[in-house]
Design an enzyme around this catalytic site. Structure first.
Site, PDB file in Angstrom:
ATOM      1  N   ASN A 111      29.345  -1.834 -24.039  1.00 36.87           N
ATOM      2  CA  ASN A 111      28.441  -0.418 -23.290  1.00 36.87           C
ATOM      3  C   ASN A 111      28.658  -0.111 -24.548  1.00 36.87           C
ATOM      4  O   ASN A 111      29.911   1.126 -25.030  1.00 36.87           O
ATOM      5  CB  ASN A 111      28.587   0.081 -21.904  1.00 36.87           C
ATOM      6  CG  ASN A 111      28.919   0.645 -21.845  1.00 36.87           C
ATOM      7  OD1 ASN A 111      28.025   2.095 -22.392  1.00 36.87           O
ATOM      8  ND2 ASN A 111      28.704   1.721 -20.065  1.00 36.87           N
ATOM      9  N   GLN A 112      27.269   0.212 -25.349  1.00 34.81           N
ATOM     10  CA  GLN A 112      27.331   1.444 -26.550  1.00 34.81           C
ATOM     11  C   GLN A 112      27.945   2.848 -25.981  1.00 34.81           C
ATOM     12  O   GLN A 112      28.360   3.083 -27.232  1.00 34.81           O
ATOM     13  CB  GLN A 112      26.298   0.948 -27.154  1.00 34.81           C
ATOM     14  CG  GLN A 112      25.775   1.854 -28.739  1.00 34.81           C
ATOM     15  CD  GLN A 112      26.760   0.818 -29.512  1.00 34.81           C
ATOM     16  OE1 GLN A 112      26.936  -0.475 -29.336  1.00 34.81           O
ATOM     17  NE2 GLN A 112      27.228   1.767 -30.334  1.00 34.81           N
ATOM     18  N   ASP A 171      37.427  -0.076 -15.976  1.00 41.74           N
ATOM     19  CA  ASP A 171      36.793   0.346 -15.116  1.00 41.74           C
ATOM     20  C   ASP A 171      36.618   1.634 -14.530  1.00 41.74           C
ATOM     21  O   ASP A 171      37.939   1.358 -14.526  1.00 41.74           O
ATOM     22  CB  ASP A 171      37.475  -1.118 -14.021  1.00 41.74           C
ATOM     23  CG  ASP A 171      36.378  -1.637 -13.167  1.00 41.74           C
ATOM     24  OD1 ASP A 171      35.343  -2.083 -13.662  1.00 41.74           O
ATOM     25  OD2 ASP A 171      36.195  -1.385 -11.505  1.00 41.74           O
ATOM     26  N   PHE A 205      24.372   9.426 -16.115  1.00 50.82           N
ATOM     27  CA  PHE A 205      24.271   7.852 -15.060  1.00 50.82           C
ATOM     28  C   PHE A 205      25.183   7.633 -13.862  1.00 50.82           C
ATOM     29  O   PHE A 205      25.558   9.038 -13.583  1.00 50.82           O
ATOM     30  CB  PHE A 205      24.586   7.226 -16.146  1.00 50.82           C
ATOM     31  CG  PHE A 205      25.972   6.658 -15.728  1.00 50.82           C
ATOM     32  CD1 PHE A 205      26.637   7.377 -16.719  1.00 50.82           C
ATOM     33  CD2 PHE A 205      26.607   6.071 -15.648  1.00 50.82           C
ATOM     34  CE1 PHE A 205      28.460   7.284 -17.030  1.00 50.82           C
ATOM     35  CE2 PHE A 205      27.904   5.282 -15.675  1.00 50.82           C
ATOM     36  CZ  PHE A 205      28.772   6.459 -16.258  1.00 50.82           C
TER      37      PHE A 205
HETATM   38  P1  IMP Z   1      32.389   1.100 -14.781  1.00 46.06           P
HETATM   39  O1  IMP Z   1      33.671   0.315 -14.326  1.00 46.06           O
HETATM   40  O2  IMP Z   1      32.505   2.158 -16.155  1.00 46.06           O
HETATM   41  O3  IMP Z   1      31.324   0.534 -15.879  1.00 46.06           O
HETATM   42  O4  IMP Z   1      31.526   1.984 -13.645  1.00 46.06           O
HETATM   43  C1  IMP Z   1      31.140   1.687 -12.404  1.00 46.06           C
HETATM   44  C2  IMP Z   1      30.493   2.385 -11.956  1.00 46.06           C
HETATM   45  O5  IMP Z   1      30.511   3.047 -10.891  1.00 46.06           O
HETATM   46  C3  IMP Z   1      29.055   2.681 -12.888  1.00 46.06           C
HETATM   47  O6  IMP Z   1      28.017   1.972 -12.694  1.00 46.06           O
HETATM   48  C4  IMP Z   1      29.216   3.900 -11.894  1.00 46.06           C
HETATM   49  O7  IMP Z   1      27.560   3.389 -10.658  1.00 46.06           O
HETATM   50  C5  IMP Z   1      29.716   4.645 -11.636  1.00 46.06           C
HETATM   51  N1  IMP Z   1      30.012   5.269 -12.459  1.00 46.06           N
HETATM   52  C6  IMP Z   1      31.989   5.192 -13.139  1.00 46.06           C
HETATM   53  N2  IMP Z   1      31.300   6.654 -13.869  1.00 46.06           N
HETATM   54  C7  IMP Z   1      30.476   7.100 -13.667  1.00 46.06           C
HETATM   55  C8  IMP Z   1      30.284   8.409 -14.133  1.00 46.06           C
HETATM   56  O8  IMP Z   1      30.784   9.089 -15.687  1.00 46.06           O
HETATM   57  N3  IMP Z   1      29.503   9.002 -13.953  1.00 46.06           N
HETATM   58  C9  IMP Z   1      28.807   8.566 -12.895  1.00 46.06           C
HETATM   59  N4  IMP Z   1      28.734   7.389 -12.168  1.00 46.06           N
HETATM   60  C10 IMP Z   1      30.175   6.610 -11.985  1.00 46.06           C
END
Ligand code: IMP
Length: 197
Positions: free
Chosen positions: A9-10, A68, A152
């Site tokens: 993730n850039q 995560d 996002f």
């Molecule tokens: P990741 O493990 O950081 O990729 O997050 C997993 C999922 O949690 C993402 O695809 C989002 O749906 C949600 N998520 C994580 N961090 C955020 C944030 O800062 N804002 C909104 N959704 C988040």
């Protein structure tokens, strides 16, 4: 010292390298030739974070860290939690948001939190392997409808406590100063800087 951030993730890479400064030279998965899909099958946010960092250490023998994150909603018994990215069955923020709002439609308790866990696997100076986890949490409320266009994921329905705007109504810098990811990252960077001294 070289350190790999186990992500593709850039946006996350830019944020972390900005804050890490020059003490550590950051490598990406691409830099170390890792094109594998990292495992995320543990069933918990902290477990998935650890799995990803362990994978890079085991297969590439490099000090590294992984993150995560997820959204936990109290009235949904902690859902979407570790399933945040695919809550609706698709990696689709709009559909994920609609599922949360549907499931909360008859609930008055709207309390929720975002959680991030960073796992750091560090091959120390005297060849000791250290593994540490750093957690960042931001508490807030789920609104009844989306607001704002920034950010996002679940940002348009999450309003952090003490604010009258959702994450999606904040600038990137404003969200970046208070977010779960920023909090966890600050803890990890403080630890790394201590190690470097
Ligand atoms: P990741 O493990 O950081 O990729 O997050 C997993 C999922 O949690 C993402 O695809 C989002 O749906 C949600 N998520 C994580 N961090 C955020 C944030 O800062 N804002 C909104 N959704 C988040």
């Amino acid at each position: 010292m070289e350190l790999c951030f186990a992500t593709n993730n850039q946006h996350k890479l830019d944020e972390v390298s900005n804050r890490l400064g020059h003490t550590f030279s950051l490598r990406t998965l691409q830099d170390i030739g890792c094109t594998d899909e990292l495992p995320e099958t543990s069933g918990t946010i902290s477990g998935n974070s650890r799995q990803k960092a362990d994978y890079v250490w085991t297969h590439f023998g490099m000090s590294c860290f992984a993150d995560d994150s997820g959204l936990e909603v109290d009235a949904l018994n902690g859902e979407p939690g570790v399933d945040s990215a695919f809550y609706s069955g698709h990696r689709d923020s709009e559909q994920n948001i609609q599922k949360v709002l549907r499931n909360l439609s008859d609930k008055t308790n709207r309390k929720a939190r975002f959680i991030t866990v960073f796992t750091l696997v560090l091959h120390g100076l005297n060849a000791v392997l250290v593994e540490h986890q750093f957690e960042g949490i931001i508490e807030g409320q789920i609104l009844t409808e989306p607001r704002g266009t920034g950010g996002f994921g679940y940002d348009p329905i999450f309003m952090p406590d003490g604010y009258d705007r959702t994450f999606a109504e904040m600038s990137m810098d404003e969200k970046g100063a208070i977010s779960h990811r920023a909090l966890a990252l600050a803890k990890m960077i403080a630890y790394l800087k201590e190690q470097a001294n």
